[in-house]
Design an enzyme around this catalytic site. Structure first.
Site, PDB file in Angstrom:
ATOM      1  N   ASP A  35       0.982  -0.948   0.065  1.00 16.61           N
ATOM      2  CA  ASP A  35       0.044  -0.031  -0.026  1.00 16.61           C
ATOM      3  C   ASP A  35       1.025   1.302   0.140  1.00 16.61           C
ATOM      4  OD1 ASP A  35      -3.208   0.374   0.751  1.00 16.61           O
ATOM      5  OD2 ASP A  35      -2.046   2.252   1.207  1.00 16.61           O
ATOM      6  N   ILE A  36       0.596   1.990  -0.788  1.00 18.21           N
ATOM      7  CA  ILE A  36       1.111   3.496  -0.828  1.00 18.21           C
ATOM      8  C   ILE A  36       1.217   4.374   0.218  1.00 18.21           C
ATOM      9  CG2 ILE A  36      -0.640   5.035  -1.765  1.00 18.21           C
ATOM     10  CD1 ILE A  36       1.466   5.752  -3.990  1.00 18.21           C
ATOM     11  N   ASN A  93     -12.731  -3.498   2.184  1.00 22.62           N
ATOM     12  CA  ASN A  93     -13.903  -2.595   2.150  1.00 22.62           C
ATOM     13  C   ASN A  93     -14.626  -2.725   0.974  1.00 22.62           C
ATOM     14  OD1 ASN A  93     -12.935  -1.208   4.583  1.00 22.62           O
ATOM     15  ND2 ASN A  93     -11.334  -0.483   3.646  1.00 22.62           N
ATOM     16  N   GLU A 101     -12.137   3.306  -1.484  1.00 22.09           N
ATOM     17  CA  GLU A 101     -11.817   4.270  -2.029  1.00 22.09           C
ATOM     18  C   GLU A 101     -11.603   3.982  -3.642  1.00 22.09           C
ATOM     19  OE1 GLU A 101      -8.132   5.961  -0.149  1.00 22.09           O
ATOM     20  OE2 GLU A 101      -9.420   6.485   1.434  1.00 22.09           O
ATOM     21  N   VAL A 102     -11.059   2.687  -3.827  1.00 18.33           N
ATOM     22  CA  VAL A 102     -10.568   2.162  -4.941  1.00 18.33           C
ATOM     23  C   VAL A 102     -11.528   1.190  -5.433  1.00 18.33           C
ATOM     24  CG1 VAL A 102      -8.715   1.257  -6.570  1.00 18.33           C
ATOM     25  CG2 VAL A 102      -7.950   2.871  -4.563  1.00 18.33           C
ATOM     26  N   HIS A 106     -10.136  -5.356  -3.312  1.00 16.03           N
ATOM     27  CA  HIS A 106      -8.463  -5.685  -2.990  1.00 16.03           C
ATOM     28  C   HIS A 106      -8.713  -5.971  -1.504  1.00 16.03           C
ATOM     29  CE1 HIS A 106     -10.037  -1.256  -2.637  1.00 16.03           C
ATOM     30  NE2 HIS A 106      -9.352  -1.214  -1.390  1.00 16.03           N
ATOM     31  N   HIS A 108      -6.785  -5.915   1.906  1.00 14.60           N
ATOM     32  CA  HIS A 108      -5.726  -5.377   2.770  1.00 14.60           C
ATOM     33  C   HIS A 108      -5.105  -6.544   3.781  1.00 14.60           C
ATOM     34  CE1 HIS A 108      -6.681  -0.969   2.105  1.00 14.60           C
ATOM     35  NE2 HIS A 108      -7.838  -1.736   1.874  1.00 14.60           N
TER      36      HIS A 108
END
Ligand code: AMP
Length: 122
Positions: A35-36, A93, A101-102, A106, A108
């Site tokens: 993750d960025i 999420n 958000e994306v 995904h 995590h």
């Protein structure tokens, strides 16, 4: 969030190689990268390569091979990142209430420290 896939979402661009990522693991159906904006010493994202918005979308439309690949990749990444024994948390999420958000599914993976209680806000 409606399960309408946006081809320009940031993870779609990573999958097309338009944006770099710090790759952790890749196979035919799955990509994992750090993750960025990490929320823990270990914070890695595992994504299917297919165009799926959410877990519901994925489990409805993906093949059994894709489903198995994503789950196996989560276990593999936990091992590769060295949190398999110390412990880690996985989280996905979906939609507005979860602050997704994306709009590309995904998972995590958090680890590397004590992670506290399951949810921090009510
Ligand atoms: P979510 O709120 O579950 O949709 O989480 C989206 C995650 O994607 C956040 O933790 C972001 O920090 C992460 N993220 C956004 N852009 C990038 C990127 N280019 N590379 C890696 N992670 C990213």
């Amino acid at each position: 969030m409606a399960d309408v896939y946006d081809d320009d979402n940031i993870f779609a661009r990573i999958l097309r190689g338009e944006i770099p990522c710090k790759k952790v693991y890749e196979d035919t159906h799955t990509l994992a990268f750090d993750d960025i904006n990490p929320q823990a010493p270990i914070h890695t994202l595992v994504i299917p390569k297919g165009k799926y918005v959410s877990m519901k979308d994925f489990t409805t439309r993906a093949s059994d091979t894709e489903l198995a690949a994503l789950l196996r990749a989560v276990g593999k990444v936990a091992e590769l990142k060295g949190v398999h024994e110390s412990g880690y948390r996985i989280l996905a999420n979906a939609g507005v209430n979860a602050h997704q958000e994306v709009p590309h599914l995904h998972i995590h993976i958090f680890g590397g420290r004590a992670l506290g209680s399951m949810l921090t806000s009510k």
